[in-house]
Design an enzyme around this catalytic site. Structure first.
Site, mmCIF file in Angstrom:
data_model
loop_
_atom_site.group_PDB
_atom_site.id
_atom_site.type_symbol
_atom_site.label_atom_id
_atom_site.label_comp_id
_atom_site.label_asym_id
_atom_site.label_seq_id
_atom_site.Cartn_x
_atom_site.Cartn_y
_atom_site.Cartn_z
ATOM 1 N N GLU A 97 12.718 54.370 30.234
ATOM 2 C CA GLU A 97 13.058 55.424 31.188
ATOM 3 C C GLU A 97 13.684 56.613 30.449
ATOM 4 O O GLU A 97 14.233 56.457 29.355
ATOM 5 C CB GLU A 97 14.016 54.827 32.245
ATOM 6 C CG GLU A 97 14.576 55.761 33.279
ATOM 7 C CD GLU A 97 13.546 56.393 34.211
ATOM 8 O OE1 GLU A 97 12.553 56.954 33.704
ATOM 9 O OE2 GLU A 97 13.767 56.364 35.431
ATOM 10 N N ASP A 98 13.578 57.799 31.061
ATOM 11 C CA ASP A 98 14.173 58.983 30.433
ATOM 12 C C ASP A 98 15.684 59.033 30.627
ATOM 13 O O ASP A 98 16.429 59.352 29.704
ATOM 14 C CB ASP A 98 13.500 60.277 30.960
ATOM 15 C CG ASP A 98 13.486 60.386 32.489
ATOM 16 O OD1 ASP A 98 13.936 59.442 33.184
ATOM 17 O OD2 ASP A 98 13.000 61.415 32.996
ATOM 18 N N ASP A 101 20.563 57.621 36.177
ATOM 19 C CA ASP A 101 21.512 58.453 36.906
ATOM 20 C C ASP A 101 22.243 57.527 37.888
ATOM 21 O O ASP A 101 23.191 56.852 37.525
ATOM 22 C CB ASP A 101 20.701 59.566 37.584
ATOM 23 C CG ASP A 101 21.548 60.623 38.226
ATOM 24 O OD1 ASP A 101 22.629 60.907 37.709
ATOM 25 O OD2 ASP A 101 21.127 61.184 39.257
ATOM 26 N N LYS A 129 23.809 58.488 32.295
ATOM 27 C CA LYS A 129 24.932 59.206 32.921
ATOM 28 C C LYS A 129 25.773 58.173 33.666
ATOM 29 O O LYS A 129 25.635 58.020 34.891
ATOM 30 C CB LYS A 129 24.403 60.209 33.961
ATOM 31 C CG LYS A 129 23.911 61.531 33.434
ATOM 32 C CD LYS A 129 23.567 62.409 34.643
ATOM 33 C CE LYS A 129 22.760 63.612 34.261
ATOM 34 N NZ LYS A 129 22.214 64.300 35.458
ATOM 35 N N PHE A 150 23.118 68.586 34.749
ATOM 36 C CA PHE A 150 21.662 68.465 34.864
ATOM 37 C C PHE A 150 21.028 68.891 33.550
ATOM 38 O O PHE A 150 21.241 69.993 33.073
ATOM 39 C CB PHE A 150 21.131 69.306 36.026
ATOM 40 C CG PHE A 150 19.752 68.900 36.433
ATOM 41 C CD1 PHE A 150 19.559 67.808 37.255
ATOM 42 C CD2 PHE A 150 18.646 69.567 35.939
ATOM 43 C CE1 PHE A 150 18.282 67.400 37.608
ATOM 44 C CE2 PHE A 150 17.362 69.173 36.286
ATOM 45 C CZ PHE A 150 17.192 68.082 37.124
ATOM 46 N N ARG A 163 9.502 69.841 30.616
ATOM 47 C CA ARG A 163 9.325 68.501 30.031
ATOM 48 C C ARG A 163 8.905 68.585 28.559
ATOM 49 O O ARG A 163 9.121 67.657 27.794
ATOM 50 C CB ARG A 163 8.226 67.736 30.788
ATOM 51 C CG ARG A 163 8.583 67.351 32.215
ATOM 52 C CD ARG A 163 7.541 66.350 32.728
ATOM 53 N NE ARG A 163 7.547 66.199 34.158
ATOM 54 C CZ ARG A 163 8.341 65.370 34.848
ATOM 55 N NH1 ARG A 163 9.225 64.631 34.220
ATOM 56 N NH2 ARG A 163 8.262 65.282 36.159
HETATM 57 P P1 IMP Z 1 18.187 57.293 39.470
HETATM 58 O O1 IMP Z 1 17.318 56.427 40.297
HETATM 59 O O2 IMP Z 1 19.197 58.053 40.288
HETATM 60 O O3 IMP Z 1 18.834 56.598 38.300
HETATM 61 O O4 IMP Z 1 17.250 58.460 39.008
HETATM 62 C C1 IMP Z 1 16.750 58.591 37.783
HETATM 63 C C2 IMP Z 1 15.740 59.700 37.817
HETATM 64 O O5 IMP Z 1 16.300 60.926 38.316
HETATM 65 C C3 IMP Z 1 15.287 59.996 36.413
HETATM 66 O O6 IMP Z 1 14.158 59.236 36.071
HETATM 67 C C4 IMP Z 1 14.993 61.473 36.473
HETATM 68 O O7 IMP Z 1 13.660 61.670 36.888
HETATM 69 C C5 IMP Z 1 15.898 62.028 37.530
HETATM 70 N N1 IMP Z 1 17.094 62.674 36.931
HETATM 71 C C6 IMP Z 1 18.372 62.257 37.015
HETATM 72 N N2 IMP Z 1 19.205 63.084 36.352
HETATM 73 C C7 IMP Z 1 18.417 64.053 35.817
HETATM 74 C C8 IMP Z 1 18.697 65.217 34.993
HETATM 75 O O8 IMP Z 1 19.826 65.528 34.588
HETATM 76 N N3 IMP Z 1 17.622 65.966 34.642
HETATM 77 C C9 IMP Z 1 16.345 65.664 35.032
HETATM 78 N N4 IMP Z 1 16.051 64.598 35.798
HETATM 79 C C10 IMP Z 1 17.070 63.793 36.192
HETATM 80 MG MG MG Z 2 12.218 59.738 36.333
#
Ligand code: IMP
Ligand code: MG
Length: 176
Positions: A97-98, A101, A129, A150, A163
């Site tokens: 995963e990138d 969050d 994060k 962000f 990207r």
């Molecule tokens: P989660 O399900 O809240 O952990 O969401 C993760 C997804 O939210 C990541 O795969 C990203 O696509 C997006 N995301 C969360 N924070 C950022 C950020 O700072 N920049 C860009 N995309 C983010």
């Molecule tokens: Mg994502």
């Protein structure tokens, strides 16, 4: 540097170096095994590419595309946009995963992979994060911890843009 970027948080060189270290750890931890790297589209693409070329094991790769949303469950739910191409029954999976969050996406996808019969699912994320976590989930391998800002680049987007930047940066306020 791109004119929409306020500052670079993690340079191209730092990312490459860290990806080598992460690949070394995987090479060590998975000796004798053939894990499947499952990337979550689209954000994981550059990270997957940088990481996999340093992995010396016999691996396979696959991709999923999911959308997470908050429904009645506290950790939300995911909609599968693109499912895996191959069965993962009995496989050792490394979910790529990138960024983590809230943790909603990875928690659901990990559960889903176990439902599909995966033997083991580990998580590797380029960024983490931790301050933003809502769901109880922890990555097994993390590239960098980042503050609650962000970020874009190296796979991460804002409205599908940025990207392709080779580094991780913070956008200028006027670009939101
Ligand atoms: P989660 O399900 O809240 O952990 O969401 C993760 C997804 O939210 C990541 O795969 C990203 O696509 C997006 N995301 C969360 N924070 C950022 C950020 O700072 N920049 C860009 N995309 C983010
Ligand atoms: Mg994502």
């Amino acid at each position: 540097m791109h004119s929409d970027i306020k500052f670079i948080l993690i340079s191209e060189e730092e990312i490459a170096r860290r990806c080598r270290d992460l690949a070394d750890a995987i090479n060590h931890d998975y000796v004798g095994r053939q894990p499947v790297l499952v990337g979550l589209l689209k954000g994981s693409v550059p990270f997957m590419a940088e990481l996999m070329k340093r992995i010396t094991l016999n691996i396979e790769i696959d991709f999923m595309d999911v959308k997470s949303y908050v429904g009645t469950e506290s950790c939300g739910d995911v909609q599968i946009i693109k499912d895996l191409d191959s069965s993962v029954l009995g496989d050792d999976i490394i979910l790529v995963e990138d960024i983590i969050d809230t943790g909603r996406t990875l928690k659901k996808v990990r559960d889903l992979l176990y439902q599909k019969g995966a033997r083991d699912v580990k998580i590797i994320s380029l960024l983490d994060k931790p301050d933003r976590r809502v769901c109880d989930i922890k990555a097994d391998y993390v590239g960098f911890e980042v503050p609650d800002a962000f970020v874009v680049g190296f796979g991460l987007d804002f409205n599908q843009k940025y990207r392709n930047l080779p580094y991780i940066g913070v956008l200028k306020d006027e670009c939101y």
